[in-house]
Scaffold this active site. Structure first.
Site, mmCIF file in Angstrom:
data_model
loop_
_atom_site.group_PDB
_atom_site.id
_atom_site.type_symbol
_atom_site.label_atom_id
_atom_site.label_comp_id
_atom_site.label_asym_id
_atom_site.label_seq_id
_atom_site.Cartn_x
_atom_site.Cartn_y
_atom_site.Cartn_z
ATOM 1 N N ASP A 57 -22.878 51.116 -114.998
ATOM 2 C CA ASP A 57 -23.565 52.303 -114.097
ATOM 3 C C ASP A 57 -24.729 52.756 -114.928
ATOM 4 O O ASP A 57 -25.653 53.638 -114.295
ATOM 5 C CB ASP A 57 -22.706 53.377 -113.760
ATOM 6 C CG ASP A 57 -22.048 53.041 -112.162
ATOM 7 O OD1 ASP A 57 -22.540 51.871 -111.723
ATOM 8 O OD2 ASP A 57 -21.248 53.696 -111.851
ATOM 9 N N ARG A 99 -16.353 62.232 -115.177
ATOM 10 C CA ARG A 99 -16.951 60.807 -115.364
ATOM 11 C C ARG A 99 -16.655 60.516 -116.659
ATOM 12 O O ARG A 99 -16.643 61.053 -117.494
ATOM 13 C CB ARG A 99 -18.434 61.069 -115.203
ATOM 14 C CG ARG A 99 -19.378 59.817 -114.949
ATOM 15 C CD ARG A 99 -19.256 58.984 -113.855
ATOM 16 N NE ARG A 99 -20.091 58.063 -113.611
ATOM 17 C CZ ARG A 99 -20.312 56.982 -113.034
ATOM 18 N NH1 ARG A 99 -19.047 56.690 -112.211
ATOM 19 N NH2 ARG A 99 -21.292 56.231 -112.582
ATOM 20 N N ASN A 124 -15.183 51.364 -110.896
ATOM 21 C CA ASN A 124 -16.566 50.935 -110.650
ATOM 22 C C ASN A 124 -16.317 49.878 -109.688
ATOM 23 O O ASN A 124 -15.960 50.063 -108.436
ATOM 24 C CB ASN A 124 -17.270 50.390 -111.756
ATOM 25 C CG ASN A 124 -18.808 50.198 -111.505
ATOM 26 O OD1 ASN A 124 -19.099 50.612 -110.245
ATOM 27 N ND2 ASN A 124 -19.310 49.345 -112.219
ATOM 28 N N SER A 138 -23.928 58.399 -111.277
ATOM 29 C CA SER A 138 -23.195 58.018 -110.445
ATOM 30 C C SER A 138 -23.614 58.232 -108.965
ATOM 31 O O SER A 138 -24.293 59.150 -108.728
ATOM 32 C CB SER A 138 -21.755 58.697 -110.400
ATOM 33 O OG SER A 138 -21.140 58.335 -109.389
ATOM 34 N N GLY A 175 -18.529 52.641 -102.063
ATOM 35 C CA GLY A 175 -19.343 51.757 -101.663
ATOM 36 C C GLY A 175 -20.808 51.677 -102.649
ATOM 37 O O GLY A 175 -21.984 51.373 -102.119
ATOM 38 N N THR A 202 -13.055 56.405 -109.542
ATOM 39 C CA THR A 202 -13.388 54.749 -109.240
ATOM 40 C C THR A 202 -13.060 53.906 -110.614
ATOM 41 O O THR A 202 -13.026 54.674 -111.714
ATOM 42 C CB THR A 202 -14.778 54.737 -109.049
ATOM 43 O OG1 THR A 202 -15.137 53.355 -108.916
ATOM 44 C CG2 THR A 202 -15.727 55.401 -110.122
ATOM 45 N N THR A 250 -14.113 51.923 -105.898
ATOM 46 C CA THR A 250 -13.910 53.506 -105.597
ATOM 47 C C THR A 250 -12.904 53.713 -104.532
ATOM 48 O O THR A 250 -12.762 53.087 -103.675
ATOM 49 C CB THR A 250 -15.468 53.867 -105.279
ATOM 50 O OG1 THR A 250 -16.222 53.476 -106.389
ATOM 51 C CG2 THR A 250 -15.445 55.542 -105.500
HETATM 52 O O1 DON Z 1 -20.121 55.709 -109.780
HETATM 53 C C1 DON Z 1 -20.799 54.910 -108.917
HETATM 54 O O2 DON Z 1 -22.107 55.168 -108.421
HETATM 55 C C2 DON Z 1 -20.218 53.591 -108.869
HETATM 56 N N1 DON Z 1 -19.354 53.289 -110.107
HETATM 57 C C3 DON Z 1 -19.249 53.499 -107.553
HETATM 58 C C4 DON Z 1 -18.892 52.373 -107.316
HETATM 59 C C5 DON Z 1 -18.248 52.143 -105.965
HETATM 60 O O3 DON Z 1 -18.260 52.907 -105.086
HETATM 61 C C6 DON Z 1 -17.644 50.852 -105.673
HETATM 62 N N2 DON Z 1 -17.032 51.079 -104.209
HETATM 63 N N3 DON Z 1 -16.091 50.447 -103.531
#
Ligand code: DON
Length: 593
Positions: free
Chosen positions: A443, A123, A421, A472, A493, A419, A401
């Site tokens: 986030d 991360r 983001n 996350s 998502g 990701t 992501t």
């Molecule tokens: O780490 C996380 O929770 C978010 N940055 C994830 C973002 C995400 O899944 C966007 N998707 N398509």
């Protein structure tokens, strides 16, 4: 520098991939008048599940060229980690909306041959110069989107360190062999497909705003056409350095100096110390025994991912409500799911943060005693109310992501989510490097009192702190039966990753759906706040929605709830890979030449 060529001769393997991509594109559809959309919905979607069978190893990713890279690695004797790492590097080139070296992610793996498993946290971290009030001050001084776009939205990237650490710990082929395909894809180029085009079109307002993004992906300032060849020379140059010297230059030395100097020139706050300090962390994966004592166990990701907490707690609350019983009535099961998610997301948002910056009581939060006590908050009649779930904390209220799954011929299994983001992350490419940076700072509880991009309410525990990792929802997961890998999955998502992964697990483990149906089945979503149950558009007229409506739930629609990729080992030893109909991608087995 990124260049486009027109009608260039392409390699046979890439041509095959393009044909496969086109096959998906024919069954793709766009949706009109989408309700409540965010970045996560901006994808070309297939209307049918894509799946593939094989027995000598299988790779699933959201991009066909990247999947082929992984299949070649397996075919040459690489293991699942080699393949997953090679796919992740390839995605940084061919799937730039989410694949990255300027972002971060999580990985879980299980190696039956060596009877071991692992979890890797790569991360991003907040720069040392960041502090809790940073984005509030920026918002008050006229930059309300600083945590969401541009150079200030980027955390210190973890992907290079994470991918290298995964290979160093568990990989087998030479490092150069793993990275070289991505170098070739960047330098030789690849044809722009319908999917990339659609996503560039969705992001075009940012092209007007961010010069390096525009120069990167919009030749002469306009959208490319399907079939144009995208060459990324600068990125290829960086990847060649990584292929030759590993990831050290990214964090120390000339490349690191270039990154910091460009970031600072653009108004960012990174320092060399931030890059030098970055480490990927090998963590103990969390084992969660399925509460119905069926011998099913999950290998889930610990904090700063909220995968283990939300999935583990929700399954327990479902069991307490008798809702893991497939004979229970559907509406009651759905209501029980919403109520369970309400409690689990409340704990997620108020108690989880970076274990490197504060104690995170995960063991306690997943203990039977705690869950029994907290289940007293489950409502005696439906619907419950999010305001009745106290947070124990001062009430400060406050999507891109991609996932990779691989099983190799020896059963080693990898589930990796990475990701930037939201779509194309910060929309800012570090000039001269081709590296698109993340916008992961959003986030954090970036602006206390203001929900984040995914409408998640943030708390102090996830405040911006110097050097901390942001919480996350990414939840790469492996499901075991009697100690052997059964299936592995993950999703994109935002917070819907958690609800998607959970519902596919329930569909497969409790309802006995096959993996294809389990992934395709309609899903619902709830995340404590907003206090709404989200339904996918397809189930608008569904009985279940009507029953939840009549129980008094506030129901809203989304075009889709998460996008899942999964692999499974079938009883005869055959492997199946599945791509959600909500997205495009390719599942491909290793087949004899
Ligand atoms: O780490 C996380 O929770 C978010 N940055 C994830 C973002 C995400 O899944 C966007 N998707 N398509």
């Amino acid at each position: 520098m990124i260049r486009f060529f027109f009608h260039r001769k392409i390699e046979a393997s890439i041509a095959a991939a393009v044909i496969l991509s086109c096959a998906s594109i024919f069954c793709c559809g766009s949706q009109q008048g989408r309700p409540d959309r965010d970045d996560t919905d901006t994808d070309v979607q297939a209307s049918t599940v894509h799946s593939a069978l094989g027995s000598e190893g299988i790779v699933v990713s959201e991009d066909s060229m990247a999947t082929l890279v992984g299949v070649e690695v397996l075919r040459e004797g690489g293991n699942a980690v080699d393949a997953a790492v090679a796919v992740a590097f390839a995605l940084a080139v061919t799937f730039p909306e989410a694949g990255n070296i300027g972002g971060g992610g999580f990985l879980v793996m299980h190696d039956s041959a060596r009877d071991m498993e692992g979890a890797l946290d790569f991360r991003e971290k907040a720069p040392l110069a960041a502090y809790p009030e940073l984005y509030t001050i920026l918002a008050d001084s006229g930059n309300p989107d600083a945590s969401r776009e541009g150079v200030l939205s980027s955390g210190i990237p973890g992907s290079p360190a994470g991918l290298y650490t995964a290979w160093e710990e568990w990989g087998s082929l030479p490092w150069e062999r793993i990275v070289n395909p991505s170098v070739e894809l960047a330098l030789d180029g690849f044809p722009v497909g319908e999917g990339l085009l659609k996503r560039l079109s969705d992001a075009s307002k940012y092209a007007a705003k961010y010069r390096s993004f525009r120069e990167g992906f919009y030749p002469n300032g306009v959208l490319p056409k399907v079939g144009d060849i995208l060459i990324q020379e600068d990125l290829g140059g960086v990847l060649s350095i990584v292929a030759k010297d590993g990831v050290e230059p990214f964090y120390r030395g000339a490349l690191a100096e270039k990154l910091v100097s460009e970031v600072r020139k653009a108004g960012g706050i990174w320092t060399l110390e931030d890059l030098e300090n970055y480490r990927a962390e090998i963590r103990d994966p969390v084992r969660i025994a399925f509460p119905d004592r069926s011998g099913v166990e999950l290998i889930a990701m610990p904090p700063p991912s909220s995968g283990a907490l939300v999935i583990g707690q929700t399954l327990a609350y479902l069991e307490f409500q008798g809702a893991l019983d497939r004979r229970a009535e559907n509406a009651r099961r759905a209501a029980a799911l919403v109520e369970s998610l309400r409690l689990a997301f409340a704990d997620r948002n108020t108690k989880l943060g970076d274990p490197g910056s504060m104690p995170v009581p995960l063991t306690e939060l997943l203990s039977h005693a705690y869950l029994i006590e907290r289940s007293a908050m489950l409502p005696s009649s439906y619907p419950g109310d999010s305001r009745s779930v106290p947070s124990d904390l001062p009430g400060r209220e406050s999507d891109n992501t991609t996932h990779i799954c691989v099983i190799d011929r020896n059963g080693m299994t990898v589930s990796l989510t990475t990701t930037l983001n939201s779509l194309f992350g910060s929309k800012w490419i570090v000039p001269g490097t081709g590296i698109l940076l993340n916008n992961q700072m959003d986030d954090f509880n970036a602006v206390p009192g203001k929900p984040n991009l995914y409408k998640l309410v943030g708390y102090e525990v996830n405040d911006v702190k110097p050097g901390a990792r942001m919480l996350s929802s990414m939840a790469p997961t492996i499901v075991l039966k009697e100690g052997e890998v059964w299936f592995a999955l993950g999703a994109r998502g935002g917070p819907r990753i958690l609800t998607s992964v959970l519902q596919v697990i329930i569909n497969r483990c409790i309802d006995g759906m096959n993996l294809v149906d389990a992934v395709a089945a309609p899903r619902i979503h709830h995340q404590w706040y907003p206090d709404a149950v989200y339904f996918e558009k397809e189930v608008e007229a569904h009985e279940l929605r009507k029953s939840l409506d009549s129980l008094g739930y506030h129901v809203e629609f989304r075009p889709m709830v998460g996008k899942v990729l999964a692999v499974e080992r079938l009883p005869g030893g055959e492997l199946i890979g599945v791509v959600d109909p909500r997205t495009c991608g390719l599942a491909m087995p290793v087949v004899a030449r």
